[in-house]
Design a protein around this motif. Structure first.
Motif, short mmCIF file in Angstrom:
data_model
loop_
_atom_site.label_atom_id
_atom_site.label_comp_id
_atom_site.label_asym_id
_atom_site.label_seq_id
_atom_site.Cartn_x
_atom_site.Cartn_y
_atom_site.Cartn_z
N VAL A 92 34.41 47.05 47.74
CA VAL A 92 36.36 47.80 46.42
C VAL A 92 37.23 47.40 45.78
O VAL A 92 37.12 46.98 44.72
CB VAL A 92 36.51 49.58 47.25
N ALA A 93 37.19 46.22 47.15
CA ALA A 93 39.27 45.24 46.50
C ALA A 93 38.22 44.31 45.24
O ALA A 93 39.06 44.51 44.17
CB ALA A 93 38.89 44.24 47.71
N GLY A 94 36.63 44.16 45.14
CA GLY A 94 36.90 42.77 44.26
C GLY A 94 35.97 43.56 43.52
O GLY A 94 36.83 43.26 41.86
N PHE A 95 35.93 45.02 43.03
CA PHE A 95 35.05 46.20 42.24
C PHE A 95 36.82 45.91 41.21
O PHE A 95 37.27 45.47 39.88
CB PHE A 95 34.72 47.27 41.78
N GLN A 96 37.64 46.49 41.89
CA GLN A 96 40.02 46.71 41.73
C GLN A 96 39.81 45.89 40.99
O GLN A 96 41.08 46.14 40.13
CB GLN A 96 40.14 47.29 42.83
N GLU A 97 39.60 44.33 41.96
CA GLU A 97 39.95 43.05 40.96
C GLU A 97 39.88 42.80 39.58
O GLU A 97 40.24 42.28 38.39
CB GLU A 97 40.21 41.68 41.49
N ARG A 98 38.35 42.66 38.94
CA ARG A 98 37.61 42.18 38.22
C ARG A 98 38.26 43.74 37.83
O ARG A 98 38.32 43.51 36.29
CB ARG A 98 36.16 42.72 38.54
N PHE A 99 37.70 44.39 37.65
CA PHE A 99 38.04 46.05 36.56
C PHE A 99 39.72 45.48 36.36
O PHE A 99 39.96 45.62 33.99
CB PHE A 99 37.85 47.26 37.07
N ALA A 100 40.71 45.31 37.95
CA ALA A 100 41.69 45.51 36.11
C ALA A 100 42.14 44.58 35.60
O ALA A 100 42.27 44.82 34.88
CB ALA A 100 42.73 44.76 37.79
N ALA A 101 41.34 43.08 35.53
CA ALA A 101 41.22 41.84 34.80
C ALA A 101 40.43 42.35 33.12
O ALA A 101 41.54 42.70 32.55
CB ALA A 101 40.32 40.74 34.36
N GLU A 102 39.50 43.52 33.43
CA GLU A 102 39.17 44.05 32.43
C GLU A 102 39.39 45.16 31.45
O GLU A 102 39.76 44.85 30.00
CB GLU A 102 37.50 44.74 33.12
N MET A 103 40.54 45.87 32.07
CA MET A 103 41.81 46.57 31.37
C MET A 103 42.44 45.73 30.70
O MET A 103 42.67 46.17 29.54
CB MET A 103 42.34 46.91 31.97
N ALA A 104 43.06 44.41 31.08
CA ALA A 104 43.08 44.10 30.51
C ALA A 104 42.79 43.30 29.41
O ALA A 104 43.81 43.72 28.31
CB ALA A 104 44.18 42.98 31.04
N ALA A 105 41.57 42.51 29.70
CA ALA A 105 41.50 42.44 28.21
C ALA A 105 40.66 42.98 27.35
O ALA A 105 41.32 43.10 26.15
CB ALA A 105 40.33 41.40 28.17
#
Lengths: 373, 322, 337
Positions: A92-105
């Motif tokens: 979950v932690a890894g997903f949220q981190e990647r998703f946050a980066a994806e959202m920023a992009a």
């Protein structure tokens, strides 16, 4: 970690950016099956049951009830019982981190949005989808419609080709100047649009009035038309529902407009509040009433279609197919009978005038097969 | 600028018409033929006519509850006015306004007004319209000495000055707000009040048409030329009570009679123009006869005219269907 | 179409109407700000920034800052409307109507009638209303029932950004005086608003939810509360119709009666004080004309009969919020929590 799978916020329709998880229907630890309704999700346009995209044990409900999340956000996690809680936490932690980066992009990249172009016929709004060498497709809506009418058709047709859905003059985000308002003026506007975007030739898909325009193009500008798919088209017979046209024009209250719009479809349940509201919002725009009046009086005054193209069909130089909803209450499907044998006619039994929305998959397959690659 | 012979005839005609109109309304009210409240302008004619002689269709005025004189001076149709006062269907306002609300916006007459101090803010708006639309128009508020003490009037002085509006405030001080003397109710002086807001302000004798006409000319020319608002304090006398039915017992017993004998504005006008040889008595007599006949005709027709009916009750509330 | 706040929607409506018609001017206290001051011009754009940017675009001749003189400038707006302009005056808080009401209800409202139909007074008075800002008794009232009471006035209560733009454009184009109520707690509310100008007709209610069990008729900001309650209850098996009348004058009595009759169970939600407000008005209408369709007594959810209190602890109790609406709906449908 490979046996941990995410369940994410789905994307329903092009416009959906986020959704609200209204309710979970399953508890943590439950075994869920693909296709099972596991939650209710609401968007600004629609509310629906969310069917699980996969099977397994729901180990975590990450999203809480009432939470509004962007498309792609983590709702829950499916994993075998053997997977340790620590591994789930790490996932979950890894997903949220990647998703946050994806959202920023994602915030900086633009999704497909309608554009406008100045043409010889004035400003035309259009939605361009797809790329590739396939035959380009232009979608032309009917009276009172707009480019969003092709919601279910344009994305699937946009694989491997460029597609354009346009707003005719007087409609959507296009100019509200409609010239003489007749089919000829609309045809000229479509040509002006093609010139403005540098499109020499395309396959046309036209609905109702847009069907008449597509047929007019096929007859009079065959060099620009690869083929034409006419859905419940105008131009092939005299009748058109005066009850619908007048009701559409004069009704300003949602509760009274709904039964008018229900005439468009075989199953009245398809007419949503949003659809009624969208029509009212369009009609309220400055210039729309005058534009629609002009078009209506130039093309089907008194419930008679001004333009009759049936006699000219023998002169067609490009392939034309006709698709009709058998229960069309606006333009009778009988207009599709007795056409030259070269024109393929498909009658969809459970569809009305909005056949391309009511039977999107069948219509899409017919168009794909007709247009080819 | 001088008054031509035609101007003089016109000024006298307007003043005489107002006097005849008010005298006739007084008689008809006394006879029980007119409903409601009426407030008569007799005695103050030189003020309304002295100002309105300078105005044209670009210009707007707002009046008071004592509005008949301003209406006639600004060109409202006296026949339709009389119908209105009688509450008749073909009255200037369809019988819906009555004496206190006679208006004709097509003539730039923004209404008699039942609210004391109601007019000054309105003419700030009319002056703003003229300024914004660049018509060259001016706007005048006629205000009584009673209205001069309302906050709306002071707010309008301030607004007209800070917006530099082509606005003129005419304080028609007939000595009494209802029963209360302006010598008691007005602190300071009207002229100082105007000057306190930075406006040119003068006092003028309201019995003297020519004096009024001259200060009006100055104020109106200043306003038209972009010079901003002015105040004029007109000292005058009302001949009748505050409203019809008021015996005016609060006045000194000979106050009105002495004024009529020595300072009546129509009498003074006649003296001035005949003594100066500008007009002869016969021409003025002819106007007197015409005015009397005209008003008698208006009254007779108004009495005979039809009343509004139930179908008129709910019309004119809104512009669009409601 | 793009997302805009209530504030942006109102600003856009003003801008587009000023572009369309040179006779449209706006005036009010600090609607630009900084006039005659040494520092920033357009310093505020109105106390909550609603008119920001209009003065730089249209100039001070069409965006008029006024002294603090409500009788003066509201009266001037009325007079200007009667003589050829189409002014939009901002009465900063509706609570200030006490110092300019004569110009509104005795002058603007009555010109047309008193003058026998030969006057038009196309003035709009935009004004802020409502509780929730901890602004206390003299800056938080609703008061639209007072204006609704006056023949000759029209009263609009937009409940979201889309409504705000369309109703304000209609207000400006309307030839009658319109009092346009903006709830101060909604300025940051976002919604989809078309970029093009559009007008929403007066007197046509918006049915925002359709249900079978109860009809909630709500005004202004309360429409959003009612929608939230309807959405929540629909998941619990109680489906509600929600009616936003949009304008209290004219009032769409047809839709109110029709939707009340459909469910037979009615809740009227009004943020105004409870005596002689829209809730009593609508309840009386339904009781008079649809009594035989009612299955339960009508419930009114309103503010209490007290001034708006300051302390957040008290003001939160004062506002007829979603909990009170939900309780009323549950009461009329006979389903406790």
């Amino acid at each position: 970690m490979a046996d941990i799978q995410p369940i994410v916020m789905p994307k329903w329709g092009l416009a959906m950016q986020e959704g609200m998880l209204a309710a979970w229907h399953v508890e943590e630890g439950a075994t869920i099956a693909k296709g099972q309704e596991i939650a209710d999700i609401e968007t600004s346009k629609i509310a629906n049951a969310f069917e699980s995209p996969l099977s397994g044990i729901l180990r975590r409900r990450v999203a809480g009830e009432g939470e509004t999340l962007p498309v792609g956000a983590l709702l829950g996690v499916v994993a075998d019982p053997s997977v340790a809680d620590a591994d789930l936490d790490a996932f979950v932690a890894g997903f949220q981190e990647r998703f946050a980066a994806e959202m920023a992009a994602r915030a900086t990249e633009k999704g497909p949005e309608p554009e406008t172009v100045e043409t010889a016929a004035g400003r035309i709004r259009f939605l361009k989808l797809g790329e590739g060498d396939g035959t380009p497709v232009v979608f032309v809506h009917g009276f009172g419609g707009d480019l969003n009418n092709w919601l279910f058709n344009q994305p699937p047709l946009a694989e491997g080709r460029v597609t354009y859905a346009i707003d005719l003059p007087g409609h959507g985000g296009s100019t509200k100047e409609v010239g003489s308002g007749d089919v000829g003026a609309m045809t000229a506007a479509v040509c002006a649009f093609m010139d403005a975007v540098g499109l020499k030739k395309a396959a046309f898909v036209g609905h109702s009035l847009g069907g008449a325009i597509s047929l007019d193009l096929a007859l009079n500008h065959p060099e620009r038309v690869h083929s034409a798919t006419l859905i419940c088209p105008a131009g092939l017979g005299p009748e058109i529902s005066v009850e619908y046209i007048d009701g559409f024009m004069t009704t300003s209250r949602a509760r009274k407009l709904r039964p008018i719009l229900e005439m468009l479809v075989a199953d009245p349940a398809l007419v949503t509040n949003e659809m009624v509201e969208d029509v009212l919002k369009f009609k309220r725009l400055d210039g729309v009433e005058a534009a629609l009046n002009k078009i209506a009086s130039a093309t089907f005054a008194g419930g008679r279609q001004a333009l009759q193209l049936t006699d000219k069909l023998g002169a067609l130089q490009v392939p034309v197919q006709v698709i009709w909803g058998a229960q069309d209450r606006i333009v009778p499907a009988s207009h599709g009978q007795g056409l030259p044998a070269s024109i393929k006619v498909t009658l969809l039994p459970d569809a009305g005038h909005l056949a391309h929305m009511e039977k999107a998959n069948e219509v899409n397959e017919l168009i794909k097969a007709f247009v080819g690659d | 600028m001088q008054l031509s012979r035609d101007d003089l005839l016109q000024a006298y005609r307007r003043m005489r018409l107002i006097r005849e109109f008010e005298d006739a309304v007084h008689d008809e009210f006394s006879a029980g033929n007119i409903p409601g409240f009426v407030h008569l302008y007799a005695g103050e004619e030189a003020s309304a006519v002295g100002f309105c002689m300078h105005l044209d269709e670009r210009d707007a005025i707002a009046s008071t509850h004592r509005g008949h004189g301003h209406c006639i001076a600004k060109g409202c149709d006296e026949r339709a006015m009389m119908f209105e006062i009688f509450g008749k269907k073909d009255g200037l306002c369809g019988g819906k306004g009555g004496s206190m609300h006679i208006a004709d916006l097509s003539k730039g007459m923004m209404g008699a007004n039942g609210i004391v101090g109601g007019g000054p803010p309105l003419i700030c708006g009319a002056a703003l319209s003229a300024k914004t639309l660049k018509t060259g128009g001016v706007a005048i508020a006629f205000v009584g000495d009673g209205g001069s003490n309302q906050g709306t009037t002071f707010e309008s002085y301030n607004l007209a000055k800070v917006w530099n509006l082509p606005a003129i405030f005419v304080i028609e001080d007939n000595g009494y707000a209802e029963t209360t003397s302006s010598s008691w109710s007005v602190a300071g002086s009207q002229v100082d009040r105007g000057k306190g807001f930075g406006m040119p302000a003068v006092q003028v004798d309201g019995s003297d048409f020519f004096a009024v006409w001259e200060v009006a000319r100055e104020a109106i020319e200043r306003a038209r030329g972009g010079g901003g608002p002015s105040l004029v304090h007109v000292k005058c006398m009302r001949y009748y009570g505050h409203f019809e039915g008021d015996a005016a017992t609060y006045k000194a017993p000979d106050e009105v009679a002495r004024y009529k004998a020595t300072k009546d504005p129509l009498m003074l006008f006649r003296q001035r123009v005949t003594e100066a040889g500008l007009l002869d008595g016969q021409a003025l007599d002819a106007i007197d006869r015409e005015a009397k006949a005209r008003i008698e005709q208006c009254v007779a027709e108004a009495k005979a005219a039809p009343l509004p009916t139930e179908k008129d009750l709910l019309t004119d509330v809104y512009t669009s269907p409601y | 179409m793009s997302k805009k706040t209530y504030r942006q929607a109102i600003n856009e409506a003003l801008r587009q109407e000023m572009e369309r018609d040179e006779r449209v001017i706006i005036m009010g206290e600090d609607i630009a700000g900084g006039l005659g001051s040494p520092g920033e011009q357009d310093a505020w754009g109105g106390p909550l920034g609603v008119t920001k940017g209009l003065m730089p675009k249209f100039g001070r001749d069409r965006v008029l800052d006024t002294p603090i003189t409500e009788s003066g400038f509201i009266g001037a707006a009325v007079g200007a409307a009667a003589t050829g302009l189409r002014p939009v005056a901002e009465l900063m808080f509706v609570d200030f109507f006490g110092v300019c009401f004569d110009q509104i209800f005795n002058q603007a409202a009555k010109f047309k009638y008193m003058f026998g139909g030969k006057a038009v007074t196309p003035v709009v008075i935009r004004t802020m209303y409502g509780a929730g800002f901890r602004a206390a008794s003299q800056h938080s009232q609703c008061l639209y029932p007072v204006f609704t009471h006056i023949p000759g006035l029209k009263v609009a209560l937009p409940s979201n950004p889309y409504e705000a733009k369309g109703l304000l454009i209609q207000s400006i184009r309307d030839d009658d005086p319109v009092i346009f109520f903006e709830h101060k707690a909604m300025y940051d509310l976002e919604g989809e608003v078309p970029d093009e100008p559009y007008a929403i007709p007066f007197g046509e209610a918006n049915v925002t939810r359709e249900g079978d069990d109860a009809t909630i008729i709500a005004f202004g900001r309360m429409v959003n509360f009612a929608n939230d309650v309807a959405d929540k209850l629909s998941k619990q098996g109680i489906s509600c119709t929600v009616v936003d009348p949009r304008t209290t004058s004219p009032l769409d009595t047809e839709t109110i009666l029709e939707t009340a009759a459909e469910t037979g169970r009615v809740v009227v939600v009004d943020e105004a004080h409870p005596r002689c407000n829209m809730a009593t008005d609508v309840a009386a209408l339904i009781a008079q004309d649809a009594f035989d369709k009612l299955k339960a007594p009508i419930k009114m959810v309103t503010a209490p009969h007290c001034p708006v209190p300051f302390s957040p602890a008290l003001e939160d109790l004062y506002i007829p919020g979603p909990d009170k609406i939900e309780a009323a709906v549950r009461a009329v449908v006979g389903k406790a929590h």
